[in-house]
Design a protein around this motif. Structure first.
Motif, PDB file in Angstrom:
ATOM      1  N   TYR A 123     -26.861  60.841 -16.339  1.00  0.00           N
ATOM      2  CA  TYR A 123     -26.441  61.263 -15.017  1.00  0.00           C
ATOM      3  C   TYR A 123     -27.664  61.598 -14.182  1.00  0.00           C
ATOM      4  O   TYR A 123     -28.586  62.255 -14.648  1.00  0.00           O
ATOM      5  CB  TYR A 123     -25.564  62.518 -15.115  1.00  0.00           C
ATOM      6  N   LEU A 124     -27.629  61.155 -12.923  1.00  0.00           N
ATOM      7  CA  LEU A 124     -28.649  61.510 -11.952  1.00  0.00           C
ATOM      8  C   LEU A 124     -28.013  62.487 -10.971  1.00  0.00           C
ATOM      9  O   LEU A 124     -26.800  62.655 -10.944  1.00  0.00           O
ATOM     10  CB  LEU A 124     -29.150  60.270 -11.220  1.00  0.00           C
ATOM     11  N   GLU A 125     -28.808  63.099 -10.157  1.00  0.00           N
ATOM     12  CA  GLU A 125     -28.302  64.081  -9.212  1.00  0.00           C
ATOM     13  C   GLU A 125     -27.161  63.507  -8.371  1.00  0.00           C
ATOM     14  O   GLU A 125     -27.305  62.445  -7.763  1.00  0.00           O
ATOM     15  CB  GLU A 125     -29.445  64.527  -8.308  1.00  0.00           C
ATOM     16  N   TYR A 126     -26.023  64.182  -8.365  1.00  0.00           N
ATOM     17  CA  TYR A 126     -24.853  63.855  -7.554  1.00  0.00           C
ATOM     18  C   TYR A 126     -24.280  62.466  -7.817  1.00  0.00           C
ATOM     19  O   TYR A 126     -23.644  61.884  -6.962  1.00  0.00           O
ATOM     20  CB  TYR A 126     -25.166  63.969  -6.054  1.00  0.00           C
ATOM     21  N   ASN A 127     -24.503  61.883  -8.965  1.00  0.00           N
ATOM     22  CA  ASN A 127     -24.001  60.543  -9.254  1.00  0.00           C
ATOM     23  C   ASN A 127     -23.014  60.551 -10.401  1.00  0.00           C
ATOM     24  O   ASN A 127     -22.988  61.471 -11.205  1.00  0.00           O
ATOM     25  CB  ASN A 127     -25.151  59.590  -9.610  1.00  0.00           C
ATOM     26  N   LYS A 128     -22.254  59.477 -10.494  1.00  0.00           N
ATOM     27  CA  LYS A 128     -21.371  59.276 -11.641  1.00  0.00           C
ATOM     28  C   LYS A 128     -22.221  58.801 -12.818  1.00  0.00           C
ATOM     29  O   LYS A 128     -23.377  58.420 -12.645  1.00  0.00           O
ATOM     30  CB  LYS A 128     -20.287  58.271 -11.292  1.00  0.00           C
ATOM     31  N   PRO A 129     -21.647  58.785 -14.029  1.00  0.00           N
ATOM     32  CA  PRO A 129     -22.438  58.372 -15.199  1.00  0.00           C
ATOM     33  C   PRO A 129     -22.915  56.927 -15.093  1.00  0.00           C
ATOM     34  O   PRO A 129     -22.197  56.057 -14.603  1.00  0.00           O
ATOM     35  CB  PRO A 129     -21.474  58.537 -16.366  1.00  0.00           C
ATOM     36  N   ILE A 130     -24.127  56.700 -15.544  1.00  0.00           N
ATOM     37  CA  ILE A 130     -24.715  55.360 -15.587  1.00  0.00           C
ATOM     38  C   ILE A 130     -24.789  54.949 -17.051  1.00  0.00           C
ATOM     39  O   ILE A 130     -25.398  55.648 -17.863  1.00  0.00           O
ATOM     40  CB  ILE A 130     -26.118  55.357 -14.952  1.00  0.00           C
ATOM     41  N   VAL A 131     -24.162  53.843 -17.401  1.00  0.00           N
ATOM     42  CA  VAL A 131     -24.165  53.369 -18.780  1.00  0.00           C
ATOM     43  C   VAL A 131     -25.518  52.736 -19.077  1.00  0.00           C
ATOM     44  O   VAL A 131     -26.025  51.924 -18.304  1.00  0.00           O
ATOM     45  CB  VAL A 131     -23.033  52.339 -19.018  1.00  0.00           C
ATOM     46  N   VAL A 132     -26.127  53.116 -20.196  1.00  0.00           N
ATOM     47  CA  VAL A 132     -27.400  52.530 -20.613  1.00  0.00           C
ATOM     48  C   VAL A 132     -27.101  51.128 -21.137  1.00  0.00           C
ATOM     49  O   VAL A 132     -26.364  50.959 -22.101  1.00  0.00           O
ATOM     50  CB  VAL A 132     -28.082  53.393 -21.700  1.00  0.00           C
ATOM     51  N   LYS A 133     -27.653  50.113 -20.466  1.00  0.00           N
ATOM     52  CA  LYS A 133     -27.345  48.730 -20.807  1.00  0.00           C
ATOM     53  C   LYS A 133     -28.215  48.179 -21.935  1.00  0.00           C
ATOM     54  O   LYS A 133     -27.781  47.381 -22.731  1.00  0.00           O
ATOM     55  CB  LYS A 133     -27.473  47.851 -19.573  1.00  0.00           C
ATOM     56  N   LYS A 134     -29.476  48.590 -21.982  1.00  0.00           N
ATOM     57  CA  LYS A 134     -30.335  48.076 -23.052  1.00  0.00           C
ATOM     58  C   LYS A 134     -30.136  48.896 -24.322  1.00  0.00           C
ATOM     59  O   LYS A 134     -29.876  50.089 -24.266  1.00  0.00           O
ATOM     60  CB  LYS A 134     -31.793  48.032 -22.641  1.00  0.00           C
ATOM     61  N   GLU A 135     -30.243  48.217 -25.438  1.00  0.00           N
ATOM     62  CA  GLU A 135     -30.063  48.890 -26.716  1.00  0.00           C
ATOM     63  C   GLU A 135     -31.248  49.824 -26.976  1.00  0.00           C
ATOM     64  O   GLU A 135     -32.397  49.449 -26.802  1.00  0.00           O
ATOM     65  CB  GLU A 135     -29.966  47.863 -27.845  1.00  0.00           C
ATOM     66  N   ILE A 136     -30.934  51.015 -27.366  1.00  0.00           N
ATOM     67  CA  ILE A 136     -31.976  51.976 -27.737  1.00  0.00           C
ATOM     68  C   ILE A 136     -31.934  52.092 -29.251  1.00  0.00           C
ATOM     69  O   ILE A 136     -30.976  52.600 -29.819  1.00  0.00           O
ATOM     70  CB  ILE A 136     -31.770  53.334 -27.057  1.00  0.00           C
ATOM     71  N   LYS A 137     -32.969  51.567 -29.875  1.00  0.00           N
ATOM     72  CA  LYS A 137     -33.037  51.568 -31.337  1.00  0.00           C
ATOM     73  C   LYS A 137     -33.691  52.854 -31.819  1.00  0.00           C
ATOM     74  O   LYS A 137     -34.543  53.413 -31.147  1.00  0.00           O
ATOM     75  CB  LYS A 137     -33.838  50.358 -31.821  1.00  0.00           C
ATOM     76  N   PRO A 138     -33.295  53.299 -33.009  1.00  0.00           N
ATOM     77  CA  PRO A 138     -33.919  54.512 -33.551  1.00  0.00           C
ATOM     78  C   PRO A 138     -35.421  54.317 -33.762  1.00  0.00           C
ATOM     79  O   PRO A 138     -35.853  53.255 -34.199  1.00  0.00           O
ATOM     80  CB  PRO A 138     -33.213  54.709 -34.901  1.00  0.00           C
ATOM     81  N   THR A 139     -36.192  55.331 -33.394  1.00  0.00           N
ATOM     82  CA  THR A 139     -37.641  55.301 -33.590  1.00  0.00           C
ATOM     83  C   THR A 139     -38.056  56.553 -34.342  1.00  0.00           C
ATOM     84  O   THR A 139     -37.307  57.518 -34.417  1.00  0.00           O
ATOM     85  CB  THR A 139     -38.382  55.246 -32.236  1.00  0.00           C
TER      86      THR A 139
END
Length: 162
Positions: A123-139
């Protein structure tokens, strides 16, 4: 028993644990601190700054809660989100152990536990949720994470179920 931790946004953060449990405090500068439950004074509430003896605690979790989850997600003000296996961390180690590598002038703003049952959103200020499109792999612990936002500051992360 029930423990109540107070600090700005942690007010009313209540955890169920045993007298033999351990609490982990996560600071904005990427360090972990621990406190044994049986060493906490029996008061109505205790401030996170008193418990861990540092000022910048952003979240407190009990080890039992952490062990039920598969992953940590960490969000930084610089727009990075890092995903790590909860099993990568040693909660019996010394206080002040680094849990995330940060760039200069960056800090952790939030963390969450997950079993990856929903879509990661931020979430950014005053915005609706933004879905993370790129895969975030465990590091590993020594990684920065993946930059998902360049323009604005991330305020909150969460999971959205379809």
């Amino acid at each position: 028993g029930t423990i109540s931790i107070t600090k700005k946004r942690l007010t009313g953060h209540i955890m169920d644990t045993t007298n033999l449990g351990t609490l982990i405090g996560f600071s904005s500068d990427g360090k972990m601190y621990k406190a044994k439950v049986n060493e906490i004074p029996l008061e109505k509430g205790i401030k996170a700054t008193q418990l861990f003896k540092v000022r910048n605690i952003i979240d407190v979790m009990c080890v039992e809660e952490i062990e039920k989850a598969s992953y940590f997600y960490f969000a930084t003000k610089g727009g990075y989100i890092k995903k790590s296996n909860t099993s990568d961390y040693n909660y019996s180690g010394r206080n002040g152990t680094k849990y995330i590598k940060l760039r200069p002038d960056d800090e952790v703003i939030e963390l969450m536990l997950s079993n990856d049952e929903g879509k990661l959103v931020y979430y950014l200020e005053y915005n609706k949720p933004i879905v993370v499109k790129k895969e975030i792999k465990p590091t590993g612990i020594a990684a920065f994470g993946t930059q998902v936002e360049k323009e604005k500051r991330i305020l909150h992360i969460g999971e959205k179920n379809d």
